[in-house]
Design a protein around this motif. Sequence first.
Motif, mmCIF file in Angstrom:
data_model
loop_
_atom_site.group_PDB
_atom_site.id
_atom_site.type_symbol
_atom_site.label_atom_id
_atom_site.label_comp_id
_atom_site.label_asym_id
_atom_site.label_seq_id
_atom_site.Cartn_x
_atom_site.Cartn_y
_atom_site.Cartn_z
ATOM 1 N N UNK A 149 13.012 46.691 34.935
ATOM 2 C CA UNK A 149 12.072 45.706 35.482
ATOM 3 C C UNK A 149 12.437 44.284 35.078
ATOM 4 N N UNK A 150 12.266 43.336 36.009
ATOM 5 C CA UNK A 150 12.634 41.939 35.756
ATOM 6 C C UNK A 150 11.927 41.380 34.533
ATOM 7 N N UNK A 151 10.673 41.741 34.368
ATOM 8 C CA UNK A 151 9.913 41.186 33.253
ATOM 9 C C UNK A 151 10.361 41.753 31.905
ATOM 10 N N UNK A 152 11.237 42.743 31.946
ATOM 11 C CA UNK A 152 11.755 43.345 30.717
ATOM 12 C C UNK A 152 13.153 42.828 30.380
ATOM 13 N N UNK A 153 13.647 41.881 31.136
ATOM 14 C CA UNK A 153 14.975 41.322 30.923
ATOM 15 C C UNK A 153 14.833 39.932 30.299
ATOM 16 N N UNK A 154 15.567 39.713 29.194
ATOM 17 C CA UNK A 154 15.405 38.463 28.459
ATOM 18 C C UNK A 154 16.767 37.850 28.109
ATOM 19 N N UNK A 155 17.358 37.106 29.064
ATOM 20 C CA UNK A 155 18.651 36.461 28.777
ATOM 21 C C UNK A 155 18.495 35.299 27.805
ATOM 22 N N UNK A 156 19.538 35.030 27.067
ATOM 23 C CA UNK A 156 19.538 33.867 26.193
ATOM 24 C C UNK A 156 19.517 32.589 27.043
ATOM 25 N N UNK A 183 22.945 55.571 34.222
ATOM 26 C CA UNK A 183 22.661 56.867 34.818
ATOM 27 C C UNK A 183 21.938 57.825 33.898
ATOM 28 N N UNK A 184 21.669 57.409 32.672
ATOM 29 C CA UNK A 184 20.963 58.260 31.725
ATOM 30 C C UNK A 184 19.454 58.185 31.950
ATOM 31 N N UNK A 185 18.777 59.204 31.474
ATOM 32 C CA UNK A 185 17.316 59.258 31.571
ATOM 33 C C UNK A 185 16.724 58.396 30.453
ATOM 34 N N UNK A 186 16.372 57.169 30.795
ATOM 35 C CA UNK A 186 15.849 56.209 29.823
ATOM 36 C C UNK A 186 14.558 55.596 30.385
ATOM 37 N N UNK A 187 13.494 55.527 29.600
ATOM 38 C CA UNK A 187 12.228 54.956 30.075
ATOM 39 C C UNK A 187 12.272 53.426 30.072
ATOM 40 N N UNK A 188 13.019 52.854 30.997
ATOM 41 C CA UNK A 188 13.241 51.409 30.999
ATOM 42 C C UNK A 188 11.945 50.612 31.152
ATOM 43 N N UNK A 189 10.910 51.227 31.710
ATOM 44 C CA UNK A 189 9.638 50.516 31.867
ATOM 45 C C UNK A 189 9.019 50.165 30.518
ATOM 46 N N UNK A 190 9.485 50.829 29.450
ATOM 47 C CA UNK A 190 8.945 50.589 28.109
ATOM 48 C C UNK A 190 9.959 49.893 27.201
ATOM 49 N N UNK A 191 11.028 49.351 27.797
ATOM 50 C CA UNK A 191 12.117 48.761 27.020
ATOM 51 C C UNK A 191 12.266 47.284 27.346
ATOM 52 N N UNK A 192 12.403 46.465 26.318
ATOM 53 C CA UNK A 192 12.786 45.069 26.479
ATOM 54 C C UNK A 192 14.271 44.958 26.165
ATOM 55 N N UNK A 193 15.039 44.318 27.052
ATOM 56 C CA UNK A 193 16.472 44.134 26.836
ATOM 57 C C UNK A 193 16.742 42.670 26.496
#
Length: 232
Positions: free
Chosen positions: A97-104, A56-66
Amino acid sequence: MSSLRSQQFPTALAVAERTADAVADAVRRTVAERGGCVVALTGGNTPTDAYRLLAGRDVPWHAVHVVQTDDRVLPEAETGSNWRMITETLLDPAGVPRERRHPMPVRSGDPAGAAAVYAELLTSLSPGGSADVVLLQLGPDGHLASLFADRYDPADPAGVTVTTTVDGAVRMTQTLPLLSAAATRIVMATGTGKTEAVAKVAGATPDTLATRTFLAGDGLLLLDAEAAGPNP
């Protein structure tokens, strides 16, 4: 605990609030400075409320890789249990975004090979492969990620490796040098089940325990009153 940078809060929820704020602030700052950010997240029970709040925080997820710090290798599962929790509490609610998600890649007949592939992925996301922000929880025995006492190499240069627990469970984990290279390093500890572990970390020197090494310098331990015990 004077030599260890820590902050104590009255409740586990207050720790979750502070964690969400700290991660959000670090991400926003990094994106503003570099245009992007890599965040490495842990699983377990301790960070679930922090993830829900962070969503719920204001985070620019479009620029983040998780990415992940660690997970259990389960060949029969599509994704590890840690990743499922992260997805359900944070990634989906926040709309990462899906392309920013990187599961092991825990679904593999060759865990060591899969670990090497994940290390290459991390290197493609940031120089040296280290995340900008790493969030971990303190294990009840003082370990973090899947780096268990006497079962890991503190100087392992692989970036990502495969370890085993005492009961033989196979784990994939980022190595200590990679985790410790992050600019923002946070460990959460809540509940009476972590009191002994907190005392162990506070009394350790940086070269004797993975958690202490990770926190050395400006790493931050966030704990509630129960985890801190009577003599924090």
